[in-house]
Motif scaffolding. Structure first.
Motif, PDB file in Angstrom:
ATOM      1  N   ALA A  80      -0.490 -15.211   4.912  1.00 43.17           N
ATOM      2  CA  ALA A  80      -0.730 -15.408   3.484  1.00 43.17           C
ATOM      3  C   ALA A  80      -0.988 -14.074   2.780  1.00 43.17           C
ATOM      4  O   ALA A  80      -0.570 -13.871   1.635  1.00 43.17           O
ATOM      5  CB  ALA A  80      -1.913 -16.361   3.279  1.00 43.17           C
ATOM      6  N   LEU A  81      -1.654 -13.144   3.462  1.00 42.89           N
ATOM      7  CA  LEU A  81      -1.865 -11.812   2.887  1.00 42.89           C
ATOM      8  C   LEU A  81      -0.535 -11.082   2.704  1.00 42.89           C
ATOM      9  O   LEU A  81      -0.326 -10.396   1.695  1.00 42.89           O
ATOM     10  CB  LEU A  81      -2.798 -10.998   3.782  1.00 42.89           C
ATOM     11  CG  LEU A  81      -4.268 -11.411   3.788  1.00 42.89           C
ATOM     12  CD1 LEU A  81      -5.057 -10.572   4.784  1.00 42.89           C
ATOM     13  CD2 LEU A  81      -4.892 -11.287   2.396  1.00 42.89           C
ATOM     14  N   VAL A  82       0.361 -11.218   3.680  1.00 44.24           N
ATOM     15  CA  VAL A  82       1.693 -10.615   3.541  1.00 44.24           C
ATOM     16  C   VAL A  82       2.410 -11.214   2.341  1.00 44.24           C
ATOM     17  O   VAL A  82       3.062 -10.508   1.553  1.00 44.24           O
ATOM     18  CB  VAL A  82       2.520 -10.809   4.827  1.00 44.24           C
ATOM     19  CG1 VAL A  82       3.978 -10.414   4.596  1.00 44.24           C
ATOM     20  CG2 VAL A  82       1.930  -9.986   5.970  1.00 44.24           C
ATOM     21  N   GLY A  83       2.294 -12.543   2.183  1.00 43.74           N
ATOM     22  CA  GLY A  83       2.923 -13.188   1.032  1.00 43.74           C
ATOM     23  C   GLY A  83       2.375 -12.659  -0.282  1.00 43.74           C
ATOM     24  O   GLY A  83       3.134 -12.363  -1.215  1.00 43.74           O
ATOM     25  N   GLN A  84       1.058 -12.512  -0.363  1.00 45.27           N
ATOM     26  CA  GLN A  84       0.452 -11.972  -1.582  1.00 45.27           C
ATOM     27  C   GLN A  84       0.882 -10.529  -1.809  1.00 45.27           C
ATOM     28  O   GLN A  84       1.102 -10.110  -2.951  1.00 45.27           O
ATOM     29  CB  GLN A  84      -1.068 -12.084  -1.499  1.00 45.27           C
ATOM     30  CG  GLN A  84      -1.813 -11.490  -2.686  1.00 45.27           C
ATOM     31  CD  GLN A  84      -1.548 -12.228  -3.996  1.00 45.27           C
ATOM     32  OE1 GLN A  84      -0.890 -13.267  -4.022  1.00 45.27           O
ATOM     33  NE2 GLN A  84      -2.055 -11.694  -5.094  1.00 45.27           N
ATOM     34  N   ALA A  85       1.037  -9.768  -0.741  1.00 46.23           N
ATOM     35  CA  ALA A  85       1.507  -8.384  -0.877  1.00 46.23           C
ATOM     36  C   ALA A  85       2.895  -8.342  -1.494  1.00 46.23           C
ATOM     37  O   ALA A  85       3.212  -7.454  -2.295  1.00 46.23           O
ATOM     38  CB  ALA A  85       1.512  -7.687   0.484  1.00 46.23           C
ATOM     39  N   SER A  86       3.728  -9.311  -1.140  1.00 54.05           N
ATOM     40  CA  SER A  86       5.080  -9.334  -1.716  1.00 54.05           C
ATOM     41  C   SER A  86       5.037  -9.599  -3.212  1.00 54.05           C
ATOM     42  O   SER A  86       5.881  -9.103  -3.968  1.00 54.05           O
ATOM     43  CB  SER A  86       5.933 -10.400  -1.007  1.00 54.05           C
ATOM     44  OG  SER A  86       5.515 -11.714  -1.363  1.00 54.05           O
ATOM     45  N   VAL A  87       4.045 -10.381  -3.661  1.00 50.56           N
ATOM     46  CA  VAL A  87       3.859 -10.612  -5.097  1.00 50.56           C
ATOM     47  C   VAL A  87       3.386  -9.330  -5.777  1.00 50.56           C
ATOM     48  O   VAL A  87       3.882  -8.950  -6.845  1.00 50.56           O
ATOM     49  CB  VAL A  87       2.843 -11.754  -5.330  1.00 50.56           C
ATOM     50  CG1 VAL A  87       2.534 -11.900  -6.817  1.00 50.56           C
ATOM     51  CG2 VAL A  87       3.372 -13.068  -4.765  1.00 50.56           C
ATOM     52  N   LEU A  88       2.426  -8.640  -5.137  1.00 50.46           N
ATOM     53  CA  LEU A  88       1.869  -7.420  -5.713  1.00 50.46           C
ATOM     54  C   LEU A  88       2.864  -6.272  -5.753  1.00 50.46           C
ATOM     55  O   LEU A  88       2.751  -5.382  -6.604  1.00 50.46           O
ATOM     56  CB  LEU A  88       0.650  -6.987  -4.888  1.00 50.46           C
ATOM     57  CG  LEU A  88      -0.579  -7.897  -4.941  1.00 50.46           C
ATOM     58  CD1 LEU A  88      -1.592  -7.463  -3.891  1.00 50.46           C
ATOM     59  CD2 LEU A  88      -1.202  -7.875  -6.325  1.00 50.46           C
ATOM     60  N   THR A 128      -1.327  -1.034  -3.828  1.00 48.92           N
ATOM     61  CA  THR A 128      -2.164  -2.111  -3.300  1.00 48.92           C
ATOM     62  C   THR A 128      -1.388  -2.958  -2.307  1.00 48.92           C
ATOM     63  O   THR A 128      -1.904  -3.337  -1.248  1.00 48.92           O
ATOM     64  CB  THR A 128      -2.689  -2.987  -4.442  1.00 48.92           C
ATOM     65  OG1 THR A 128      -3.539  -2.198  -5.279  1.00 48.92           O
ATOM     66  CG2 THR A 128      -3.466  -4.180  -3.921  1.00 48.92           C
ATOM     67  N   ALA A 129      -0.136  -3.264  -2.638  1.00 46.60           N
ATOM     68  CA  ALA A 129       0.688  -4.081  -1.746  1.00 46.60           C
ATOM     69  C   ALA A 129       0.811  -3.447  -0.365  1.00 46.60           C
ATOM     70  O   ALA A 129       0.709  -4.131   0.658  1.00 46.60           O
ATOM     71  CB  ALA A 129       2.074  -4.273  -2.353  1.00 46.60           C
TER      72      ALA A 129
END
Length: 394
Positions: free
Chosen positions: A235-243, A250-251
């Motif tokens: 889920a953190l990787v997924g959020q990084a892709s958004v960022l 930050t990503a």
């Protein structure tokens, strides 16, 4: 094991992890079939706290105990999942296939469902979603037949994601919505995290960053009580892709943190998510230029709570990172209340014996809490842990 029982099991047994591991080591040498029965009952402990230990012990016990029974099939399933979590896909698939065949032979429908579910899950994340659906559909049918809502929800979510991987997002959303409804009916937070993770990826691919971020955040919140090191980093990787689109620095740090969180439990991301992480890292690295190495090192050193705060701009209790740059210790951040008690006394300079006397615990239990805190924070010694605790003192 159902979601609420896993949390209770971990609260009861986490402090005894070293003892359970030692008992299994001893039994594997002196009575491997007894060790097989013990591992079948405690495998959730190893999935959460020691996947490398679980992998080694399951392989050793299967080699030494010749019995063909339900416990063997369960340990074969566990061995296959441990292998997959360590990137050994061929061994994982062989173990799951053999476990499914043995379960049919023994008439163990519950274990058969588990074996077929994990076989399908491993095939899906290894790039064969069409093959995966055979096992996932079979597992789902058994779960429906036996009235297992948790299993039905998890297999339905995996089926939904398999359609997304085959470029059928509408079918994927339909099944994922159904899975989430089943998860809520079963009050299974872990499975809700799984479904939200998949929904986040579908939303991210559809260029809906706001929805994607909401799903990824919910996935992380669902996984925190389990000290999860598998789905939470995804889920953190997924959020990084958004960022990555608006804040590549930050990503990049969030991707590094996600990989570090995963590695601390002795494993790596599944092939699909590893490729996802590599794409996100490459996109962010291209935009940060010469800062790449420094940012990556910074991210790799983040504790779980710090990585979550960086990824979502809050510490999941509502405080923004601008006003709380270094998140405080809190049970909501994956650290137990007892661990907080222990680490605060470490920060005061007390020895393990003194802490044990103060909190009315055994010295071994205190040692276990300290070791778990070092793992969760990514630190390497007691001095660093004391400094870390003082910086977060309330």
């Amino acid at each position: 094991m159902s979601s609420p029982r896993v949390v209770a099991f971990l609260e009861e047994r986490a402090v005894d992890y070293g003892n359970v591991r030692a008992a299994l080591e001893w039994a594997a040498a002196s009575d491997p079939c007894a060790a097989m029965r013990l591992l079948a009952e405690t495998r959730d402990l190893f999935f959460i706290l020691g996947q490398a230990d679980g992998s080694r012990l399951s392989e050793l016990i299967l080699q030494r105990c010749p019995e063909r029974n339900r416990e063997r099939a369960e340990v074969m399933v566990a061995a296959g999942e441990f292998a997959f979590l360590h990137g050994d896909v061929p061994t994982a698939l062989d173990s799951m296939t053999a476990a499914a065949e043995m379960s049919v032979e023994l008439g163990e429908r519950r274990v058969e469902a588990s074996a077929r579910f994990f076989l399908g899950l491993n095939q899906m994340f290894s790039g064969a979603p069409d093959k995966a659906r055979i096992g996932l559909a079979a597992a789902r049918a058994i779960y429906q037949e036996t009235g297992n809502l948790i299993g039905e929800g998890r297999s339905t979510a995996a089926l939904g994601f398999s359609y997304f991987l085959d470029d059928e997002p509408d079918r994927a959303r339909e099944l994922l919505a159904a899975a989430l409804a089943l998860d809520r009916a079963a009050q299974d937070r872990w499975s809700q995290g799984q479904a939200n993770l998949y929904l986040g990826i579908v939303a991210e691919s559809s260029a809906d960053p706001q929805a994607a971020s909401s799903y990824f955040r919910e996935a992380v919140e669902c996984q925190l009580p389990y000290d999860d090191s598998t789905l939470l980093p995804m889920a953190l990787v997924g959020q990084a892709s958004v960022l990555a689109r608006r804040d590549p620095a930050t990503a990049l740090q969030v991707v590094a943190a996600a990989l570090a969180v995963r590695a601390r439990n002795g494993g790596e991301l599944a092939p699909y998510f590893r490729a996802f992480a590599e794409r996100t890292r490459a996109a962010a690295s291209q935009r940060v230029g010469a800062e790449e190495d420094r940012l990556w090192r910074n991210g790799s050193r983040l504790a779980v709570d710090e990585a979550i705060a960086l990824a979502f701009g809050t510490n999941l209790t509502g405080a923004s990172t601008s006003s709380a740059r270094r998140p405080r210790m809190s049970p909501a951040l994956g650290i137990s209340a007892r661990e907080i008690d222990v680490v605060r006394l470490v920060a005061e300079g007390l020895s393990n014996k003194e802490i044990a006397q103060r909190l009315h615990l055994s010295v071994r239990t205190v040692e276990t809490h300290v070791r778990h805190m070092l793992t969760k924070t990514g630190l390497v010694n007691r001095t660093q842990l004391a400094t870390w605790a003082r910086e977060r003192a309330e």
